[in-house]
Design a protein around this motif. Structure first.
Motif, PDB file in Angstrom:
ATOM      1  N   LEU A  15       0.826  -1.203   0.000  1.00 59.35           N
ATOM      2  CA  LEU A  15       0.000   0.000   0.000  1.00 59.35           C
ATOM      3  C   LEU A  15       0.865   1.260   0.000  1.00 59.35           C
ATOM      4  CD1 LEU A  15      -2.713  -1.161   2.543  1.00 59.35           C
ATOM      5  CD2 LEU A  15      -3.025  -0.816   0.106  1.00 59.35           C
ATOM      6  N   ALA A  16       1.956   1.245   0.766  1.00 57.37           N
ATOM      7  CA  ALA A  16       2.833   2.409   0.794  1.00 57.37           C
ATOM      8  C   ALA A  16       3.489   2.628  -0.564  1.00 57.37           C
ATOM      9  CB  ALA A  16       3.901   2.226   1.883  1.00 57.37           C
ATOM     10  N   LYS A  17       3.989   1.535  -1.144  1.00 57.57           N
ATOM     11  CA  LYS A  17       4.589   1.651  -2.472  1.00 57.57           C
ATOM     12  C   LYS A  17       3.563   2.149  -3.488  1.00 57.57           C
ATOM     13  CE  LYS A  17       7.864  -1.717  -3.480  1.00 57.57           C
ATOM     14  NZ  LYS A  17       8.248  -3.125  -3.749  1.00 57.57           N
ATOM     15  N   SER A  18       2.357   1.610  -3.405  1.00 60.48           N
ATOM     16  CA  SER A  18       1.324   1.983  -4.369  1.00 60.48           C
ATOM     17  C   SER A  18       0.947   3.452  -4.239  1.00 60.48           C
ATOM     18  CB  SER A  18       0.089   1.098  -4.166  1.00 60.48           C
ATOM     19  OG  SER A  18       0.399  -0.259  -4.385  1.00 60.48           O
ATOM     20  N   PHE A  19       0.863   3.943  -2.997  1.00 62.66           N
ATOM     21  CA  PHE A  19       0.510   5.348  -2.776  1.00 62.66           C
ATOM     22  C   PHE A  19       1.529   6.265  -3.447  1.00 62.66           C
ATOM     23  CE2 PHE A  19       1.086   9.211  -0.249  1.00 62.66           C
ATOM     24  CZ  PHE A  19      -0.178   9.756  -0.321  1.00 62.66           C
ATOM     25  N   TYR A  20       2.798   6.009  -3.185  1.00 63.80           N
ATOM     26  CA  TYR A  20       3.826   6.876  -3.752  1.00 63.80           C
ATOM     27  C   TYR A  20       3.980   6.669  -5.255  1.00 63.80           C
ATOM     28  CZ  TYR A  20       5.161   8.318   0.924  1.00 63.80           C
ATOM     29  OH  TYR A  20       5.146   8.859   2.180  1.00 63.80           O
ATOM     30  N   ARG A  21       3.758   5.434  -5.709  1.00 64.26           N
ATOM     31  CA  ARG A  21       3.780   5.210  -7.153  1.00 64.26           C
ATOM     32  C   ARG A  21       2.668   6.008  -7.841  1.00 64.26           C
ATOM     33  NH1 ARG A  21       6.226   0.881  -9.956  1.00 64.26           N
ATOM     34  NH2 ARG A  21       4.406   0.907 -11.313  1.00 64.26           N
ATOM     35  N   ALA A  22       1.493   6.060  -7.207  1.00 72.76           N
ATOM     36  CA  ALA A  22       0.385   6.817  -7.791  1.00 72.76           C
ATOM     37  C   ALA A  22       0.730   8.298  -7.883  1.00 72.76           C
ATOM     38  CB  ALA A  22      -0.877   6.619  -6.959  1.00 72.76           C
ATOM     39  N   ILE A  23       1.335   8.833  -6.822  1.00 72.60           N
ATOM     40  CA  ILE A  23       1.751  10.239  -6.854  1.00 72.60           C
ATOM     41  C   ILE A  23       2.774  10.466  -7.964  1.00 72.60           C
ATOM     42  CG2 ILE A  23       3.020  12.014  -5.578  1.00 72.60           C
ATOM     43  CD1 ILE A  23       1.745  10.985  -3.030  1.00 72.60           C
ATOM     44  N   GLY A  24       3.753   9.559  -8.053  1.00 74.72           N
ATOM     45  CA  GLY A  24       4.765   9.691  -9.094  1.00 74.72           C
ATOM     46  C   GLY A  24       4.179   9.574 -10.484  1.00 74.72           C
ATOM     47  N   THR A  25       3.208   8.682 -10.643  1.00 70.80           N
ATOM     48  CA  THR A  25       2.576   8.493 -11.943  1.00 70.80           C
ATOM     49  C   THR A  25       1.880   9.770 -12.400  1.00 70.80           C
ATOM     50  OG1 THR A  25       2.260   6.131 -11.563  1.00 70.80           O
ATOM     51  CG2 THR A  25       0.853   7.163 -13.206  1.00 70.80           C
ATOM     52  N   LEU A  26       1.108  10.364 -11.517  1.00 65.36           N
ATOM     53  CA  LEU A  26       0.384  11.589 -11.873  1.00 65.36           C
ATOM     54  C   LEU A  26       1.354  12.748 -12.113  1.00 65.36           C
ATOM     55  CD1 LEU A  26      -2.590  11.275  -9.363  1.00 65.36           C
ATOM     56  CD2 LEU A  26      -2.567  10.732 -11.804  1.00 65.36           C
ATOM     57  N   GLY A  27       2.383  12.857 -11.258  1.00 65.55           N
ATOM     58  CA  GLY A  27       3.366  13.920 -11.443  1.00 65.55           C
ATOM     59  C   GLY A  27       4.132  13.760 -12.749  1.00 65.55           C
ATOM     60  N   GLY A  28       4.511  12.520 -13.077  1.00 68.25           N
ATOM     61  CA  GLY A  28       5.212  12.262 -14.329  1.00 68.25           C
ATOM     62  C   GLY A  28       4.358  12.595 -15.540  1.00 68.25           C
ATOM     63  N   ALA A  29       3.047  12.318 -15.429  1.00 65.88           N
ATOM     64  CA  ALA A  29       2.155  12.625 -16.540  1.00 65.88           C
ATOM     65  C   ALA A  29       2.085  14.129 -16.797  1.00 65.88           C
ATOM     66  CB  ALA A  29       0.757  12.082 -16.245  1.00 65.88           C
ATOM     67  N   VAL A  30       2.039  14.898 -15.710  1.00 66.92           N
ATOM     68  CA  VAL A  30       1.999  16.359 -15.860  1.00 66.92           C
ATOM     69  C   VAL A  30       3.266  16.860 -16.547  1.00 66.92           C
ATOM     70  CG1 VAL A  30       1.993  18.550 -14.603  1.00 66.92           C
ATOM     71  CG2 VAL A  30       0.458  16.695 -13.900  1.00 66.92           C
ATOM     72  N   VAL A  31       4.423  16.335 -16.103  1.00 63.52           N
ATOM     73  CA  VAL A  31       5.695  16.760 -16.700  1.00 63.52           C
ATOM     74  C   VAL A  31       5.761  16.348 -18.170  1.00 63.52           C
ATOM     75  CG1 VAL A  31       8.198  16.469 -16.624  1.00 63.52           C
ATOM     76  CG2 VAL A  31       6.905  16.766 -14.505  1.00 63.52           C
ATOM     77  N   ALA A  32       5.254  15.163 -18.493  1.00 61.04           N
ATOM     78  CA  ALA A  32       5.251  14.714 -19.887  1.00 61.04           C
ATOM     79  C   ALA A  32       4.454  15.681 -20.763  1.00 61.04           C
ATOM     80  CB  ALA A  32       4.674  13.307 -19.983  1.00 61.04           C
ATOM     81  N   PHE A  33       3.292  16.117 -20.268  1.00 59.50           N
ATOM     82  CA  PHE A  33       2.495  17.101 -20.998  1.00 59.50           C
ATOM     83  C   PHE A  33       3.303  18.379 -21.237  1.00 59.50           C
ATOM     84  CE2 PHE A  33      -1.447  14.811 -19.818  1.00 59.50           C
ATOM     85  CZ  PHE A  33      -2.095  14.869 -21.038  1.00 59.50           C
ATOM     86  N   LEU A  34       3.974  18.856 -20.199  1.00 60.10           N
ATOM     87  CA  LEU A  34       4.712  20.108 -20.308  1.00 60.10           C
ATOM     88  C   LEU A  34       5.861  19.984 -21.310  1.00 60.10           C
ATOM     89  CD1 LEU A  34       4.839  21.146 -16.531  1.00 60.10           C
ATOM     90  CD2 LEU A  34       3.363  22.065 -18.326  1.00 60.10           C
ATOM     91  N   ILE A  35       6.577  18.856 -21.270  1.00 60.60           N
ATOM     92  CA  ILE A  35       7.711  18.675 -22.186  1.00 60.60           C
ATOM     93  C   ILE A  35       7.242  18.604 -23.629  1.00 60.60           C
ATOM     94  CG2 ILE A  35       9.538  17.079 -22.879  1.00 60.60           C
ATOM     95  CD1 ILE A  35       9.920  16.395 -19.937  1.00 60.60           C
ATOM     96  N   VAL A  36       6.178  17.830 -23.856  1.00 57.67           N
ATOM     97  CA  VAL A  36       5.659  17.709 -25.223  1.00 57.67           C
ATOM     98  C   VAL A  36       5.124  19.048 -25.710  1.00 57.67           C
ATOM     99  CG1 VAL A  36       3.890  16.617 -26.657  1.00 57.67           C
ATOM    100  CG2 VAL A  36       5.159  15.253 -24.986  1.00 57.67           C
TER     101      VAL A  36
END
Length: 708
Positions: A72-93
């Motif tokens: 659960l701890a890994k999943s929580f932080y993975r979810a945060i990282g996933t959403l944050g990475g998606a935002v950065v991907a949008f900005l870079i593209v």
């Protein structure tokens, strides 16, 4: 062999059998739950027509853990990282839609930053950074030639990753859950029982320095382990979240009490070595009621509240006993030593009572929300390692990007994806080259087995149930290896390589050429990560970093002497414990580095806490006029000595403390300031401490006898 010997061996044999069976059950439960999450995720992804079910299925492998709280701890932080990475991907593209060079530079820099963040945070927060880089790569790279497709790519990747996280969390929390809260409770009870038992057994006299060093190491590990468990369990259990503040308070009070306890016994040891037996025996006699108060059932699980009235009684008995013991002393130095020890014993008793009281509160059926003191476990992070990891990963990604552009290799994005995962995942490992090599070996085996499974087995079956039956035996091998202490890295690589190379789709596509090209790209990505660790080696575990960490540990005395007082005690204790834990985990037990670390840690703990208590008393306005300048000079001299120790700075610090003691004595100040200063003075003159290397050749006894 006699019948008595056989009877004695029988319980031990039974215990071995029981422990073995329990371990095997735990292993196979982990394998069963991981496979259930893996195949259920794939089935749901296919039912939802997600483009890449394999991404969701691979996620369940990456977050797999035998403790549900860990998942659960890994999943929580993975979810945060996933959403944050998606935002950065949008900005870079969006920033570089038609400029591939700048696109890859920006993405490489982001991946480097994420790798550095994964190094900086040693708990599950590192997964947020790993996933932040990985998600940005898997979203942005496939649309490098089709920027308008970034939204569809992001939607698909986020959906797949979050599906894998959700299914893993639900399975681990509902199917034969292995609760981290049980481990946390057991750890807290064992910490309490060990410390109270150690204190009770130590009231009869002096403690050898080697014994104190081992005890200090145990105290450090207990404190850091409890904090790491607490930060994970809050994701698993509502009750644990409600008690989280009290657990932090419990841990902080443990660290404070253990430091005062060590200072008290160092003082008694010094008096014994200097043949000041009258004072030493008087302090041991004064200490005795505390041992009697703790002589109660304190095994793990026993109620801590039974000790509270006994500690109050011991404190009252010591308060009545202290003047009688003091009256029997005629030598001024003996009186000063006794006053210092008695004040330290009072401080330790108060902190021990607070620690036991918090333990009793934690054992209560209900806890009043907001009743705990707000404290925080501060970490002793070193930013040099994070900067180096950022540089390493950025350079690696840039190199792969340049190769991709110059070669026009169709599988270049796959190579970059694998390099991204492993560059961040193993950046914080003490020996990432070895770990990456083991994972690569397992990964290669997994891909080979994946080829056999896909083209020799899956091509012969039809339907999801038969696919599960065909894949399960191969996947099971890697999951079992993941539970092994020696084969864990190989098992992780095998499982990831097997799951990733299968590339489960709906419908399934069997293309040997693409399979081989993809395998080559993944090997190139893994190799690039491994080569990067060779040419830009990690600083984790290096002598350079240990020296920096040791300098940071010594610098804690400067923190204690000069930092703002609010929250300083908690900050000082937690950073000290975290720094010692880091260095100990990266040094060989019993080595010269390890012994030097423990010796400095004991000196820093004692002197730093004394400085903090001195400053608190000074802040209360107890200093007479004209002496504050002398005390400030002593504080500054101690800070400079510990920051960069040498013989000259040692003499300056020693003399400044002696001058401050003389100044306070002349003004007839309250005993509090003198006691703190005298304790600091005696720590400086301890011939068995790490400070002995900077002392003049005069024997310790003569130094103490000449002390003002």
């Amino acid at each position: 062999m006699s019948a008595i010997d056989i009877e004695k061996q029988a319980p031990a044999t039974r215990q071995i059998v029981v422990d073995t069976l329990r371990e095997q059950v735990s292993i196979w439960l982990f394998v069963f739950k991981t496979m259930l999450a893996f195949f259920l995720t794939g089935w749901i992804a296919m039912r939802l027509s997600l483009p890449a079910p394999s991404t969701a299925m691979l996620t369940t492998i990456i977050v797999a853990n035998r403790q549900s709280g860990m998942v659960l701890a890994k999943s929580f932080y993975r979810a945060i990282g996933t959403l944050g990475g998606a935002v950065v991907a949008f900005l870079i593209v969006a920033a570089f839609p038609q400029q591939r060079d700048l696109f890859l530079v920006a993405l490489s820099l982001w991946l480097g930053i994420c790798s550095g963040g994964a190094t900086l945070y040693r708990n599950f927060k590192s997964y947020a950074f790993v996933l932040g880089g990985y998600t940005a790569a898997i979203i942005a790279l496939p649309v490098i030639d089709n920027p308008p497709g970034v939204f569809d790519s992001a939607t698909a990747r986020i959906s797949e990753v979050l599906l894998g996280l959700l299914v893993s969390g639900v399975i681990n929390d509902t199917v034969f859950p292995s609760r981290m809260r049980d481990v946390l409770r057991r750890t807290a009870r064992e910490q309490f029982a060990h410390f109270v038992g150690f204190v009770r057994a130590s009231t009869g006299g002096t403690i050898a320095r080697s014994t104190m060093e081992r005890a200090h190491l145990r105290f450090v590990r207990d404190a850091v382990t409890l904090e790491d468990l607490r930060s994970s369990v809050i994701f698993e259990d509502a009750e644990a979240r409600a008690r989280s503040g009290h657990l932090q308070e419990f841990n902080q009070r443990f660290m404070a009490a253990s430091t005062s306890f060590q200072s008290l016994h160092h003082l008694i040891n010094r008096l014994k070595r200097a043949h000041r037996d009258t004072t030493g025996e008087a302090l041991i006699a004064l200490y005795a009621p505390l041992g009697a108060a703790l002589d109660a059932p304190i095994e793990a699980g026993a109620a801590a509240r039974v000790l509270l009235p006994r500690l109050i009684g011991a404190r009252d008995e010591m308060a009545a006993k202290a003047p009688l013991l003091r009256e029997g002393m005629t030598d001024t130095q003996d009186v000063r030593d006794f006053d210092t020890g008695a004040a330290l014993l009072r401080r330790f008793t108060d902190e021990l009572y607070a620690y036991v009281d918090t333990a009793a509160t934690l054992q209560a059926p209900r806890i009043i929300a907001g009743s705990a003191e707000r404290v925080r476990f501060a970490r002793g992070n070193d930013y040099a390692g994070a900067i180096l990891a950022t540089f390493r990963t950025t350079i690696t990604m840039l190199a792969l990007g340049v190769f991709w552009i110059l070669s026009a290799w169709p599988m270049g994005s796959s190579a970059m994806l694998l390099a991204t995962i492993f560059a961040g995942l193993f950046a914080a490992a003490p020996n990432p080259t070895r770990v990456t090599g083991q994972v690569m070996f397992g990964y290669l085996i997994g891909m080979i087995i994946g080829f056999v499974c896909e083209f020799a087995v899956l091509t012969q079956v039809d339907g999801y149930p038969l696919m599960v039956a065909s894949i399960a035996p191969f996947l099971m091998i890697g999951l079992v290896m993941m539970t092994s202490a020696t084969l864990g890295s190989i098992g992780l690589g095998y499982s990831m390589g097997f799951a990733y190379i299968l590339a489960i789709k709906n419908p399934m596509v069997y293309d040997p050429v693409h399979f081989i090209n993809d395998a080559i790209a993944q090997v190139v990505g893994l190799s690039a990560a491994a080569i990067a660790f060779v040419f830009v080696p990690t600083v984790i575990g290096s002598r350079w970093l240990r020296q920096r960490q040791l300098a940071r540990l010594r610098g804690q005395v400067a923190l204690a002497a000069e930092a703002p007082l609010p929250g300083l005690r908690h900050r000082f204790e937690s950073i000290n414990h975290d720094l010692v834990s880091q260095v100990v985990s990266q040094t060989e037990p019993g080595s010269a580095d390890s012994r030097a670390l423990l010796a400095w840690a004991l000196a820093v703990h004692e002197t730093g806490r004394a400085l903090i208590e001195l400053r608190h008393d000074l802040d209360r306005g107890t200093a007479p006029g004209g002496v504050r300048g002398y005390i400030d000079t002593a504080l500054a001299s101690l800070a400079r000595f510990y920051e960069a120790p040498d013989a000259a700075k040692y003499l300056l610090a020693r003399d400044a403390v002696a001058t401050a003691i003389a100044a306070v004595s002349e003004k007839d100040a309250s005993h509090g300031l003198l006691e703190h200063l005298h304790l600091i003075r005696m720590a400086l003159l301890d011939g068995e401490s790490v400070l002995a290397a900077y002392m003049p050749s005069a024997p310790l006894a003569q130094e103490i006898s000449n002390a003002p």
